[in-house]
Structure formats: structure tokens, C-alpha cells
Design an enzyme around this catalytic site. Structure first.
Site, short mmCIF file in Angstrom:
data_model
loop_
_atom_site.label_atom_id
_atom_site.label_comp_id
_atom_site.label_asym_id
_atom_site.label_seq_id
_atom_site.Cartn_x
_atom_site.Cartn_y
_atom_site.Cartn_z
N ASN A 103 0.82 -1.21 0.00
CA ASN A 103 0.00 0.00 0.00
C ASN A 103 0.85 1.26 0.00
O ASN A 103 1.92 1.31 0.60
CB ASN A 103 -0.94 0.01 1.21
CG ASN A 103 -1.88 -1.17 1.19
OD1 ASN A 103 -2.01 -1.84 0.16
ND2 ASN A 103 -2.53 -1.45 2.29
N VAL A 104 0.31 2.29 -0.64
CA VAL A 104 1.02 3.57 -0.71
C VAL A 104 0.30 4.62 0.14
O VAL A 104 0.68 5.78 0.14
CB VAL A 104 1.13 4.06 -2.19
CG1 VAL A 104 1.92 3.07 -3.03
CG2 VAL A 104 -0.25 4.31 -2.81
N ASP A 105 -0.75 4.19 0.87
CA ASP A 105 -1.64 5.18 1.52
C ASP A 105 -1.12 5.76 2.83
O ASP A 105 -1.69 6.73 3.35
CB ASP A 105 -3.05 4.57 1.73
CG ASP A 105 -3.05 3.27 2.55
OD1 ASP A 105 -2.13 3.09 3.38
OD2 ASP A 105 -3.97 2.46 2.35
N HIS A 120 5.77 -0.60 -2.81
CA HIS A 120 5.32 0.18 -3.97
C HIS A 120 5.40 1.68 -3.75
O HIS A 120 4.78 2.45 -4.49
CB HIS A 120 3.88 -0.25 -4.35
CG HIS A 120 3.79 -1.65 -4.84
ND1 HIS A 120 2.61 -2.37 -4.89
CD2 HIS A 120 4.75 -2.49 -5.31
CE1 HIS A 120 2.86 -3.58 -5.36
NE2 HIS A 120 4.14 -3.68 -5.62
N CYS A 128 12.06 13.82 -7.53
CA CYS A 128 12.51 14.70 -8.61
C CYS A 128 12.91 13.85 -9.82
O CYS A 128 13.69 12.90 -9.68
CB CYS A 128 13.71 15.53 -8.12
SG CYS A 128 14.39 16.56 -9.42
N CYS A 149 10.17 20.51 -8.67
CA CYS A 149 11.14 20.29 -7.60
C CYS A 149 11.52 21.62 -6.94
O CYS A 149 11.91 22.56 -7.64
CB CYS A 149 12.39 19.62 -8.17
SG CYS A 149 13.67 19.39 -6.93
N THR A 190 -4.63 -8.95 0.22
CA THR A 190 -4.05 -8.79 -1.12
C THR A 190 -4.62 -9.85 -2.05
O THR A 190 -4.80 -11.00 -1.65
CB THR A 190 -2.51 -8.85 -1.12
OG1 THR A 190 -2.05 -8.75 -2.48
CG2 THR A 190 -1.95 -10.12 -0.49
N ASN A 215 -8.55 -12.75 4.23
CA ASN A 215 -9.15 -12.15 3.03
C ASN A 215 -10.60 -12.63 2.94
O ASN A 215 -10.85 -13.82 3.19
CB ASN A 215 -8.35 -12.59 1.78
CG ASN A 215 -8.61 -11.72 0.58
OD1 ASN A 215 -9.75 -11.44 0.23
ND2 ASN A 215 -7.54 -11.27 -0.05
P1 OAD Z 1 -6.23 -5.66 -4.87
O1 OAD Z 1 -7.25 -4.60 -5.07
O2 OAD Z 1 -5.75 -6.40 -6.05
O3 OAD Z 1 -6.80 -6.75 -3.84
C1 OAD Z 1 -7.40 -6.38 -2.66
C2 OAD Z 1 -7.73 -7.63 -1.87
O4 OAD Z 1 -8.28 -7.24 -0.63
C3 OAD Z 1 -8.74 -8.56 -2.54
O5 OAD Z 1 -8.24 -9.89 -2.55
C4 OAD Z 1 -9.98 -8.45 -1.66
O6 OAD Z 1 -10.70 -9.67 -1.57
C5 OAD Z 1 -9.35 -8.10 -0.32
N1 OAD Z 1 -10.22 -7.37 0.62
C6 OAD Z 1 -11.27 -6.55 0.35
N2 OAD Z 1 -11.82 -6.06 1.48
C7 OAD Z 1 -11.07 -6.57 2.50
C8 OAD Z 1 -11.14 -6.46 3.93
N3 OAD Z 1 -12.06 -5.69 4.53
N4 OAD Z 1 -10.23 -7.14 4.66
C9 OAD Z 1 -9.30 -7.92 4.06
N5 OAD Z 1 -9.20 -8.07 2.72
C10 OAD Z 1 -10.06 -7.41 1.95
O7 OAD Z 1 -5.04 -5.00 -4.04
P2 OAD Z 1 -3.54 -5.49 -3.89
O8 OAD Z 1 -3.44 -6.97 -3.84
O9 OAD Z 1 -2.96 -4.70 -2.78
O10 OAD Z 1 0.18 -1.61 -7.25
O11 OAD Z 1 -2.92 -4.97 -5.25
C11 OAD Z 1 -1.56 -5.09 -5.47
C12 OAD Z 1 -1.05 -3.92 -6.26
O12 OAD Z 1 -1.84 -3.77 -7.45
C13 OAD Z 1 -1.19 -2.57 -5.59
O13 OAD Z 1 -0.15 -2.31 -4.67
C14 OAD Z 1 -1.15 -1.63 -6.73
C15 OAD Z 1 -2.07 -2.35 -7.69
O14 OAD Z 1 -1.88 -2.10 -9.03
C16 OAD Z 1 0.76 -0.45 -7.55
O15 OAD Z 1 0.18 0.62 -7.45
C17 OAD Z 1 2.16 -0.59 -8.01
#
Ligand code: OAD
Length: 247
Positions: A103-105, A120, A128, A149, A190, A215
């Protein structure tokens, strides 16, 4: 998910001296941050190739920054949830605890986590394009888009990893080393589609670690997990915390 599964997860965690945690967008879902691949996910509404690639930024930096400015505006008022807070607490509970996030948040830091491997990048940082210097910047909304910058005037870019880019080598090396040497890995929220992050739990499992997944939905990792807890992490993590003997 049964109470037996919860107990098994807690027993694994109680037996782990070295715990690694990998989080994804799902851990922030209950705080109100949109995920990427869910029903209302960002990649259902937007095309990543228009907004999150080096080519998109070279073509139209203003458009890319407008999108990041919009995302920063959505995240700015948001609070960490009990899932983030439980992981922040565990940093001081386990003999060795490493948090790795996609996460980037910035919500893990807002919850009090101190050491965070941000695979990420971070949406509250800018880099910059000329000198690669990294700045923290929390201005919402941005006064100037695209931002420049402050030291050399070149274009700034979000300090995040875009599609088609490599992860920072040092950050990745640390994540791999942590995964190879932990006793247990907890994988939270994830979809496990994006590499190399998705390979970390498999590396941990290959090295003998127990893997717990939290998940609401099954993922490509589920079949490799020792325990799979189906549900929202903001509810499940505090419940597990309550079952731990070490807490
Ligand atoms: P995704 O959006 O691909 O997946 C989110 C996951 O969270 C899914 O498997 C959902 O089932 C699960 N989920 C939803 N609600 C939830 C909850 N309340 N508790 C637990 N799990 C829950 O997100 P990421 O796997 O993080 O990359 O995505 C990976 C990367 O893809 C991100 O970091 C981003 C994106 O493109 C970049 O920006 C480089």
C-alpha cells in the site's frame, strides 16, 4: 471461518518468534480506501496504462498528477482501522516483527507502525525526475499540477512504483530476506496477483514458515496457506489479538 481456524492461527502466531506480515489494499478497505481489483476497484474505473505507467507520465504528466491528487484527496481524511492498529501493536509484541506493505496510503504509519517496508512507495512522497531526491508532501489539493522540484525546478513524480517499473532493489532484497527467514507469514488483504509481492509468501512457505491468509475471498495463495481466515481484516485481526497468549 470457524473458531477452530482462529485458534489455529493464534497458535501459529504464539509459536512464531519471527513474524512477517504482507498487506495489500484490502487492509485499508474498511477505512474507506478503494482497492484495485474489487467490484468498485480503481482498475475497474480507470485504465492503469493511462495513469500508472512511465509512458503515461511522459505523455501527460498533468493528467497523471490530477489522478494522484484526486487519490490523495480521498485518502487524506481517512483514519486507520483496527486492522492497522493491531499490526502496529504487534510490532512491540513479537520478538521480531516485520511489516511489508504494497500500500502507498500511509495508513500503517498513521496507526503507529514504525518500521514499514513499502514495496510500492508512498503516495505522500514525490521524487525529482532530474535528481531523484525524494520529498514528503502532504498538500491536498496540490497548488500546482504538475508539481516542480523545490531545489532544481524539474518535474516531480509520485514516489510510487508504476506498472512496467522495477521495485527498489534494496527494498526488495529486504522483503525477500525477511520472507526467507520468518517463522510465520501473515498475508492480509491482497489479491496476490501482482509480482514480486505475491511471491513473498511462497518464498516464506518454501523456507518452512507457516502461512496465514486473511481475506474475504479466496486468492491464488489460499491453497498454499496453512490457515485461511475468510473475512474483513479490521474484524479478524483484533479477534486474533484477543486469542494470543503473548498479547
Ligand atoms: P487488490 O485490489 O488487487 O486486492 C485487494 C484484496 O483485498 C482482494 O483480494 C480483496 O478480496 C481483499 N479485501 C477486500 N476487502 C477486504 C477487507 N475488509 N479485509 C481484508 N481483505 C479485503 O489489491 P492489492 O493486492 O494490494 O500496485 O494490489 C496489489 C497492487 O496492485 C497494488 O499495490 C497496486 C495495484 O496495481 C501499484 O500501485 C504498483
Amino acid at each position: 471461518m470457524t473458531s477452530e481456524d482462529m485458534r489455529r492461527a493464534a497458535d501459529i502466531l504464539d509459536g512464531a518468534d519471527r513474524l512477517a506480515v504482507l498487506t495489500g489494499a484490502g487492509i485499508s478497505a474498511e477505512s474507506g480506501v478503494p482497492t484495485f481489483r474489487g467490484q468498485d476497484g480503481l482498475w475497474k474505473q480507470f485504465r492503469a496504462e493511462d495513469l500508472a505507467t512511465p509512458e503515461a507520465f511522459a505523455r501527460d504528466p498533468k493528467l497523471v498528477w490530477e489522478w494522484y491528487d484526486w487519490r490523495r484527496g480521498k485518502i487524506a481524511p481517512v483514519e486507520p482501522n483496527p486492522g492497522h492498529r493491531t499490526l502496529a501493536k504487534w510490532e512491540g509484541t513479537f520478538p521480531s516483527f516485520t511489516l511489508i506493505t504494497q500500500n502507498v496510503d500511509g495508513l500503517h504509519a498513521a496507526a503507529g507502525s514504525k518500521t514499514i517496508i513499502e514495496l510500492h512507495g508512498n503516495i505522500w512522497k514525490m521524487r525529482c525526475t532530474a535528481e531523484a531526491a525524494v520529498f514528503e508532501n502532504r498538500e491536498v489539493p496540490l497548488k500546482r499540477i504538475p508539481p516542480l522540484c523545490p531545489s532544481c525546478g524539474a518535474l516531480l513524480r509520485p514516489h510510487v512504483v508504476w506498472f512496467g517499473e522495477s521495485l527498489d532493489m534494496d527494498v526488495l532484497a529486504l522483503a525477500f530476506a525477511t520472507s526467507s527467514s520468518c517463522d510465520a507469514m501473515l498475508v492480509v488483504g491482497t489479491s496476490a496477483y501482482v509480482q514480486p509481492a505475491a511471491s513473498l509468501p511462497l518464498r516464506a512457505a518454501d523456507a518452512g514458515a507457516r502461512v496465514i491468509e486473511i481475506n474475504p475471498d479466496p486468492t491464488p495463495l489460499t491453497s498454499s496457506a496453512d490457515v485461511s481466515l475468510r473475512g474483513p481484516s479490521g474484524e479478524i485481526l483484533p479477534l486474533i489479538d484477543g486469542l494470543l497468549r503473548r498479547s
